[in-house]
Design a protein around this motif. Structure first.
Motif, short mmCIF file in Angstrom:
data_model
loop_
_atom_site.label_atom_id
_atom_site.label_comp_id
_atom_site.label_asym_id
_atom_site.label_seq_id
_atom_site.Cartn_x
_atom_site.Cartn_y
_atom_site.Cartn_z
N LYS A 96 3.45 -5.64 -7.96
CA LYS A 96 4.81 -5.72 -8.42
C LYS A 96 4.62 -5.81 -10.03
O LYS A 96 4.96 -6.89 -10.63
CB LYS A 96 5.78 -6.85 -7.87
CG LYS A 96 6.01 -6.42 -6.63
CD LYS A 96 6.83 -7.88 -6.02
CE LYS A 96 7.04 -7.74 -4.30
NZ LYS A 96 7.39 -9.07 -3.75
N ALA A 97 4.12 -4.73 -10.55
CA ALA A 97 3.84 -4.63 -12.02
C ALA A 97 4.80 -3.83 -12.73
O ALA A 97 5.54 -2.90 -12.14
CB ALA A 97 2.66 -4.45 -12.03
N PRO A 98 4.90 -3.64 -14.10
CA PRO A 98 5.77 -3.25 -14.83
C PRO A 98 5.65 -1.79 -15.11
O PRO A 98 4.37 -1.56 -14.79
CB PRO A 98 5.94 -4.00 -16.13
CG PRO A 98 4.49 -4.61 -16.45
CD PRO A 98 4.26 -4.97 -15.14
N GLY A 99 6.43 -0.83 -14.95
CA GLY A 99 6.25 0.55 -15.42
C GLY A 99 5.34 1.42 -14.45
O GLY A 99 5.23 1.23 -13.41
N THR A 100 4.25 1.99 -15.16
CA THR A 100 3.37 2.67 -14.50
C THR A 100 2.42 1.76 -13.73
O THR A 100 1.53 2.52 -12.98
CB THR A 100 2.49 3.67 -15.46
OG1 THR A 100 2.07 2.96 -16.55
CG2 THR A 100 3.31 4.85 -15.81
N PHE A 101 2.41 0.63 -13.98
CA PHE A 101 1.28 -0.11 -13.34
C PHE A 101 1.74 -0.95 -11.97
O PHE A 101 1.16 -1.10 -11.20
CB PHE A 101 0.79 -1.55 -14.24
CG PHE A 101 0.18 -1.14 -15.33
CD1 PHE A 101 -0.97 -0.69 -15.34
CD2 PHE A 101 0.83 -1.44 -16.53
CE1 PHE A 101 -1.59 -0.25 -16.76
CE2 PHE A 101 0.50 -0.99 -17.68
CZ PHE A 101 -0.83 -0.55 -17.75
N PHE A 102 3.10 -0.34 -11.63
CA PHE A 102 3.68 -0.67 -10.31
C PHE A 102 3.08 0.12 -9.20
O PHE A 102 2.70 1.18 -9.12
CB PHE A 102 5.18 -0.40 -10.37
CG PHE A 102 6.15 -0.70 -9.29
CD1 PHE A 102 6.35 -1.95 -9.18
CD2 PHE A 102 6.25 0.18 -8.15
CE1 PHE A 102 7.19 -2.26 -7.94
CE2 PHE A 102 7.09 -0.27 -7.03
CZ PHE A 102 7.39 -1.56 -7.02
N SER A 103 2.51 -0.74 -8.17
CA SER A 103 1.86 -0.30 -7.11
C SER A 103 2.08 -0.61 -5.81
O SER A 103 1.63 -0.89 -4.77
CB SER A 103 0.32 -0.11 -7.32
OG SER A 103 -0.08 -1.60 -7.38
N TYR A 104 3.50 -1.70 -6.13
CA TYR A 104 3.75 -2.06 -4.55
C TYR A 104 4.40 -1.13 -3.45
O TYR A 104 5.26 -0.29 -3.80
CB TYR A 104 5.16 -3.05 -4.96
CG TYR A 104 5.69 -3.54 -3.84
CD1 TYR A 104 4.88 -4.63 -3.20
CD2 TYR A 104 6.89 -3.60 -3.45
CE1 TYR A 104 5.48 -5.41 -2.07
CE2 TYR A 104 7.44 -4.29 -2.37
CZ TYR A 104 6.61 -5.23 -1.74
OH TYR A 104 7.30 -5.96 -0.72
N PRO A 105 3.66 -1.21 -2.42
CA PRO A 105 3.69 -0.06 -1.33
C PRO A 105 5.10 0.15 -0.80
O PRO A 105 5.46 0.85 -0.04
CB PRO A 105 2.84 -0.35 -0.47
CG PRO A 105 2.17 -1.65 -0.67
CD PRO A 105 2.83 -2.31 -1.95
N HIS A 106 5.82 -1.23 -0.67
CA HIS A 106 7.11 -1.36 0.31
C HIS A 106 8.40 -1.06 -0.84
O HIS A 106 9.24 -1.57 -0.01
CB HIS A 106 7.10 -2.44 1.14
CG HIS A 106 5.69 -2.75 1.62
ND1 HIS A 106 5.17 -1.67 2.56
CD2 HIS A 106 4.87 -3.57 1.69
CE1 HIS A 106 4.01 -2.29 3.15
NE2 HIS A 106 3.86 -3.33 2.43
N ALA A 107 8.49 -0.53 -2.06
CA ALA A 107 9.46 -0.42 -2.68
C ALA A 107 10.49 0.34 -2.14
O ALA A 107 10.28 1.35 -1.23
CB ALA A 107 9.06 0.17 -4.08
N HIS A 108 11.67 -0.16 -2.46
CA HIS A 108 12.82 0.70 -1.53
C HIS A 108 13.42 1.66 -2.43
O HIS A 108 14.23 2.45 -2.14
CB HIS A 108 13.87 -0.38 -0.98
CG HIS A 108 13.38 -1.25 0.03
ND1 HIS A 108 13.01 -0.97 0.95
CD2 HIS A 108 13.34 -2.65 -0.23
CE1 HIS A 108 12.73 -1.95 1.99
NE2 HIS A 108 12.56 -2.81 1.13
N ASP A 109 13.54 1.46 -3.68
CA ASP A 109 14.02 2.30 -4.75
C ASP A 109 13.24 2.77 -5.75
O ASP A 109 12.12 2.07 -6.48
CB ASP A 109 15.18 1.36 -5.38
CG ASP A 109 16.26 2.18 -6.08
OD1 ASP A 109 17.38 2.68 -5.63
OD2 ASP A 109 15.86 2.60 -7.08
N ALA A 110 13.28 4.02 -6.15
CA ALA A 110 12.32 4.62 -7.12
C ALA A 110 12.79 3.90 -8.63
O ALA A 110 11.38 4.04 -9.25
CB ALA A 110 12.78 6.03 -7.09
N HIS A 111 13.42 3.19 -8.56
CA HIS A 111 13.58 2.64 -10.02
C HIS A 111 13.19 1.16 -10.16
O HIS A 111 13.34 0.43 -11.06
CB HIS A 111 15.02 2.91 -10.68
CG HIS A 111 15.37 4.45 -10.97
ND1 HIS A 111 16.33 4.95 -9.86
CD2 HIS A 111 14.91 5.11 -11.46
CE1 HIS A 111 16.29 6.20 -10.38
NE2 HIS A 111 15.39 6.33 -11.26
#
Lengths: 598, 234, 403
Positions: free
Chosen positions: B147-162
């Motif tokens: 759960k990192a900011p911006g392009t470092f975000f790599s959390y696989p279970h995100a529900h929303d693109a933003h």
């Protein structure tokens, strides 16, 4: 570190300019000084140097625009009217400079042009015009005009100066590494994506970020000084109008600058960590950046112009020997402008925002015109029944009225939505803000420097020489920028290295004007250098001023005053007061003068 | 405050009481008419500075509001990822430290040198605890999950693109706030040093304690806004 | 203020001086000009009064030796209220008229023809309702034409700008968005611009003028007399290196001519012809076909100090390796431009993934192939692509052999 100030006065002190013997000792003394006068003088030379740097870039920009298609330096037109490649030695040097001494690689002509105008904008805005009057003349004269020995926080003042140097160093480093080509506004997403492999843009943004702190601390210092360090007898409405203007300026600096701080910080994060706040690809909003940016950068326009207005109030009153007309109206209009300035940023982005917001901002923008107009009317009324002497400071004061009126009035079609849609981002805007920023601030700054030059350095300047410089600046300025109004209305966009043929004549006139303008400033430079080397010794009160700085010696002593001054007359009571150090042969005063006051 | 211009080379006395930095011996700068005026000025300056800080954070709050309107889904999800208990713990820690900071000022005014130091130490300890909780239980864990900011975000279970944007604002808001916590603690460190070494603060001279406390209250106040916005509102 | 009818009838000399020879092209544009003139007259009035007083005082009250100033009041409330209220109320008038005109300028009727405008660094691309894209181009400057003709071979930065045809006397709505950074779509004759922003649409409408006899021009290629009016489109928001060359032409033509064009353009041409169209509209601002080095390497067969260019020649890359310029190389360079950077160039190009489909890429590659003598299309001579009219016939055969 402590000091015991048991002296009743400072009779034995020499001028603030006299230092210990030995060049190293002198340098050390200046580098560690907390004296507001020394800091002001250092600022003065620094901002004038930055003006020179930015001005050179401006001449380069104008030079490129003399021909529709030719690239800067690398190509020119031969006798048959064909384009040929010529690389002069000066040209090569300049190209090397803009290629970052090889760091940036081979640049095309438009790339050099884009770097040149960005350099011009960034240097002029962040390093010259924002600190120009407040940090140099303000630093020197604010405490003196209040009758104080120094600003409220002298060490903070020195810190501001070093932050300014530190920030400028980042800017210069960025330029030496090849410069940036984002425009001084750093609009996203261009600024976050361009030149992606290099640190240049980050360095330049960091420079602006750091310079912001210098601005905040100076403003904070001045606000507290005005509140707490007025001489006995000086109420709020006995302050010279220059102080009112600096006070209003400082409030803007304190309130607006932090917003650009966070904005630029976000921009830096965006560039180095891709956080996406302004990146449309990630759902960020590039127009949000513009809102943030102008929330600062519009008020900061008044940081640039308000001190200039303050100087004009002083110049016109003293050199016409006339009480300023409508003192309170001018003082309150300064505060009014400062207040309204926070509500009008949207007019910079009419073409990017929704209709409702645009209409709202258009209406608010017109509000700024009112206090500004009031000031101009008051200044003109001040001249009525005066005793007007046309020396350099006064000529600059009158020139300000001329150019600033044009600048102000040409702002009206930009605030009007229907006409702004056409004029926005055209040369009309360029001409308008140069009439305000240069025809306003720089002209007033030049007037102020001449006005206070004898006080600051204890030397008179050569009046005929300065008048010649003034004349050249007036002519050059109007030739350069008046033509640009027509370019704008006829459809020439800003920031164009190449343009369609039909604009060439106007561009050429403008470029020739810029040469006259440059020549005018060179004449001024020569006059200043001559004055420092061989100028006549200045009397303590060459113009017959009544504000407290004229009670000091020229140049002032280390602690400004021999005794703490007590204010018994208003700053503009020329009709009733005998000026300090008055010499009857300089100018006559009214026969009743002095009777009422003492 | 004193000035830098005139130093007395002989003034390094053995006893703290005779030190010119001791609160009884300190005099106003040469451009002030009295110490009271200087104190008032310093306080006014600090308040102005705090205004600039408020405006700095206002930029972040403004960004929060704009994106909340644009992407309500992502924002609602975002607060679910945060554990309000850590936020509440940190709120308590900061409130306690604000109280001790206020106490420190009171102690300086009453010349209770020992309690002055104790209060400052507790304040600094709270700051450290705050940072510890923030790093150990929040940043480290979240970053570990991607759960990192911006392009470092790599959390696989995100529900929303933003959601990456939400994390960007979370890290910027809390990160800049944490930086302020560190700066405030450092400021109290300076106060502690002078209080211990010279007994520099007392009933007539406590400008720096007061200003450090003012700064600390601001840090607290900003958190009072960040906590509900980030942790509580869905 | 009266709403002027079409301004052509009543343009004053001063207006010509200010706005140049180009007349406002629509009623709302003429209306905006009228408002501008009104504000200008207002400004001139105040300026003359103020400066008149200033110069009068300057002379009348110049300093004379031995003459002190006469006392006069320090303020005058009545006068000050007067000069606050009067200009303020005129400002109110300007504001109201301004936003009236603004709404007129931006709004378009619901039956307006929609033209989709796409901005990218540094081209305008227009898509017509029938999906056609304009394949016609013209240069920005006469000097550019000269150099493109090869009159001075050292300066060959000539670039062609697309021509967007619009029918006369029609309401047109632009729906605009950007592929990369912020641009701004400005047609000076219509006195309107609007920013073109990535990831969202912005719009505005115009009403194209009726053409008159004055709108006759000589066609650049055929030499025929035609009816039509050309207008420049400029990018008004700074967008980088070639910002000043991000232009296009709006050409207002009679309805039947427009319809004829639409029909023509709706027909798909030969692969390399289609490729050339794409080249001109999307690639030409960075890649030249005459050996000149711009932001990107030239496409034709040429060489300079840092290497050899063109189809079939090996490319020396920034990382020191070399790679053959074959279809795979070109394909990769279009879709993932930063994967292989030619030595001496910066990684500036953005990916065209999503903007160009497979056919487009094939067409571009076919076009690049025509620019080189290495395995050329057998029926094309080396310069076939440069003179369109000649190449036309040969190209048909060339295309035949390729497919």
């Amino acid at each position: 570190m402590s000091t015991l100030d048991t002296h009743a006065g400072h009779h034995d002190e020499g001028s603030y300019l006299s230092g210990p013997p030995g060049i190293m000792a002198k340098i050390w003394q200046w580098a560690t000084t907390v004296d507001h006068k020394k800091i002001g003088v250092m600022y003065l030379f620094a901002v004038l140097f930055m003006f020179f740097v930015g001005g050179t870039a401006a001449l380069l920009v104008r030079y490129e625009l003399i021909d529709p298609m030719r690239d800067v330096i690398t190509q020119s037109v031969n006798a048959d009217g064909d384009l040929v490649e010529t690389t002069t030695s000066t040209g090569e040097n300049l190209r090397d400079l803009f290629s970052g001494l090889g760091v940036a690689g081979d640049l095309t002509g438009t790339q050099i042009y884009n770097r040149a105008f960005t350099l011009h904008g960034a240097v002029m805005v962040f390093m010259f015009i924002v600190p120009s009057i407040p940090a140099s003349l303000g630093n020197f004269f604010l405490p003196v005009m209040l009758g104080a020995k120094d600003v409220a926080f002298p060490r903070l003042n020195l810190l501001s100066w070093y932050i300014y140097l530190f920030g400028s160093a980042f800017g210069i480093l960025s330029i030496l590494m090849g410069g940036v080509e984002t425009g001084w506004t750093f609009y996203t997403p261009y600024s976050t994506t361009t030149d992606a492999d290099h640190w240049r843009v980050v360095l330049m943004v960091t420079a602006a970020f750091i310079l912001g702190f210098s601005s905040i601390l100076t403003g904070l210092n001045f606000v507290v000084t005005v509140h707490k360090l007025r001489a006995p007898g000086m109420g709020w409405f006995d302050m010279p109008l220059f102080i009112w203007a600096i006070y209003a300026t400082s409030i803007i600096q304190v309130l607006a600058t932090p917003v650009i701080g966070i904005t630029l910080l976000l921009l830096i994060f965006e560039r180095i960590m891709n956080i996406g706040i302004f990146d449309p690809a990630m759902g960020g909003d590039p127009v949000l950046y513009q809102h943030f940016f102008w929330f600062y950068s519009h008020p900061v326009v008044y940081v640039m112009i308000l001190p200039a207005m303050g100087i004009i109030s002083e110049l016109l009153a003293i050199h016409a020997r006339k009480h300023i007309f409508g003192y309170r109206a001018i003082a309150f209009s300064s505060l009014g402008i400062a207040g309204v300035s926070f509500l009008v940023w949207g007019h910079h982005i009419f073409t990017a925002m929704g209709e409702l917001a645009a209409i709202l901002f258009s209406g608010l923008t017109f509000l700024v015109a009112i206090p500004t107009a009031i000031k101009v009317f008051n200044w003109i009324a001040t001249l009525y029944k005066g005793s007007i002497v046309l020396n350099t400071p006064m000529c600059y004061g009158l020139m300000f009225l001329f150019t600033f009126s044009i600048g102000g009035l040409t702002g009206l079609p930009l605030a009007t939505l229907a006409t702004d849609l056409h004029l926005h981002d055209s040369y009309y805007v360029v001409a308008h803000f140069h009439y305000v920023m240069m025809g306003g601030t720089v002209i007033a700054f030049m007037g102020g420097i001449h006005h206070w030059w004898p006080k600051m350095f204890g030397k008179m300047y050569n009046e005929p020489g300065a008048l010649i410089g003034m004349g050249l600046v007036f002519i050059g300025f109007n030739v350069t920028f008046f033509t640009q109004f027509f370019l704008g209305t006829q459809g020439m966009p800003r920031r164009y290295a190449n343009y369609v043929d039909e604009f060439q004549t106007l561009h050429q006139i403008s470029t020739y004007g810029s040469w006259i303008l440059g020549l005018g400033f060179l004449v001024h430079l020569a006059v200043f250098v001559h004055s420092l080397i061989a100028g006549e010794k200045a009397p303590a009160n060459p113009w017959g001023g009544l504000t407290l700085e004229w009670e000091c010696e020229s140049p002032p002593i280390e602690h400004n005053f021999h005794h703490e001054p007590i204010v018994k007359h208003g700053p503009y009571d020329f009709e009733t007061t005998v000026p300090p150090h008055w010499d009857p042969k300089d100018y006559p005063i009214h026969p009743d003068a002095g009777k009422a006051a003492h | 405050m004193s000035t830098m211009t005139d130093t007395n080379p002989t003034d390094v006395p053995q006893s703290i009481l005779k030190s010119p930095k001791h609160w009884r011996n300190r005099i106003a700068g040469h451009h002030w008419r009295s110490g009271d005026e200087e104190f008032d000025a310093a306080k006014l300056g600090m308040w102005l500075f705090l205004t600039t800080e408020v405006l700095l954070f206002a930029g972040i709050f403004c960004g929060y509001a704009v994106f909340r309107m644009m992407y309500p889904e992502a924002w609602a999800n975002g607060s679910h990822y945060l554990d309000w208990r850590f936020g509440a713990a940190n709120t308590a820690v900061l409130l306690l430290s604000s109280w001790t900071a206020a106490n420190a000022v009171r102690c300086a005014q009453l010349d209770k040198q020992f309690w002055l130091r104790v209060n400052i130490i507790v304040t600094i300890a709270c700051a450290a605890l705050f940072i510890f909780i923030k790093l150990k239980f929040e940043y480290m864990v979240k970053l570990g999950q991607g759960k990192a900011p911006g392009t470092f975000f790599s959390y696989p279970h995100a529900h929303d693109a933003h959601e990456p944007l939400w994390w960007s604002l979370y890290y910027i808001g809390t990160g800049i706030h944490a930086l302020h916590v560190v700066i405030g603690a450092a400021l109290f460190g300076v106060v502690l040093y002078y209080a211990k070494r010279y007994q520099a603060y007392g009933p007539t001279q406590y400008t720096l304690v007061e200003n450090a406390a003012l700064y600390w209250h601001l840090v607290d106040l900003v958190w009072i806004f960040l906590f509900p916005l980030l942790y509580l509102i869905h | 203020m009266m709403m002027p009818t079409l301004a052509t009838a009543q343009v004053s000399g001063l207006e010509k001086l200010i706005f140049g020879p180009k007349l406002p092209a629509s009623e709302s544009a003429a209306w905006a000009d009228g408002l501008f003139m009104m504000i200008t007259w207002f400004s001139v009035f105040f300026f003359v009064v103020l400066m008149g007083l200033m110069f009068y005082f300057m002379i009348k009250y110049r300093r004379r030796e031995g003459v002190p100033t006469e006392p006069s009041p320090h303020h005058n409330t009545l006068l000050e209220v007067f000069w606050t209220v009067v200009p303020s109320s005129s400002l109110l008038v300007m504001f109201v008229l301004g936003f009236q005109g603004y709404t007129q300028q931006l709004v378009s009727p619901s039956n307006a023809m929609e033209l989709r405008i796409e901005g990218n660094k540094w081209n305008w691309l227009a898509t017509y309702p029938n999906g056609a894209k304009s394949p016609e181009f013209q240069p920005l400057s006469k000097k550019e034409t000269q150099s493109a003709d090869g009159m001075s071979s050292s300066v060959t930065r000539g670039k062609d700008y697309p021509i967007f045809y619009l029918p006369e006397n029609t309401a047109v709505k632009f729906r605009m968005n950007s592929q990369d950074v912020i641009h701004s779509f400005w047609i000076p004759e219509f006195r309107v611009k609007r920013d073109v922003i990535p990831n969202r649409y912005t719009t505005y409408g115009i009403q194209t003028p009726k053409l008159t006899a004055a709108d006759t021009y000589i066609h650049q290629d055929t030499g025929q007399k035609m009816i039509g009016r050309d207008m420049w489109v400029f990018c008004a928001e700074y967008c980088g290196d070639e910002h000043s060359r991000m232009a296009a032409t709006i050409r207002i033509v009679p309805q039947d001519y427009f319809d004829q064009k639409m029909e023509e353009w709706g027909v798909v041409g030969l692969p390399w012809e289609e490729g050339e169209k794409i080249y001109k509209s999307m690639c030409a601002s960075c890649h030249q076909i005459n050996g000149t080095k711009l932001v990107g390497p030239p496409w034709n067969e040429s060489s300079d100090g840092s290497g050899q260019y063109g189809w079939g020649y090996p490319a020396s890359l920034a990382d020191g390796t070399t790679v053959e310029r074959d279809p795979n190389y070109y394909r990769e360079s279009i879709l993932d431009p930063n994967a292989k950077i030619v030595n001496g160039y910066a990684p500036q190009m953005q990916s065209y993934q999503g903007q160009l489909d497979e056919d487009d890429i094939n067409n571009i590659i076919a076009y690049i192939q025509t620019l080189s003598t290495v395995e050329p299309n057998p029926h094309l001579d080396a310069e076939g692509s440069e003179s369109e009219s000649e190449a036309g016939n040969q190209a048909e055969e060339a295309a035949g052999s390729e497919s």
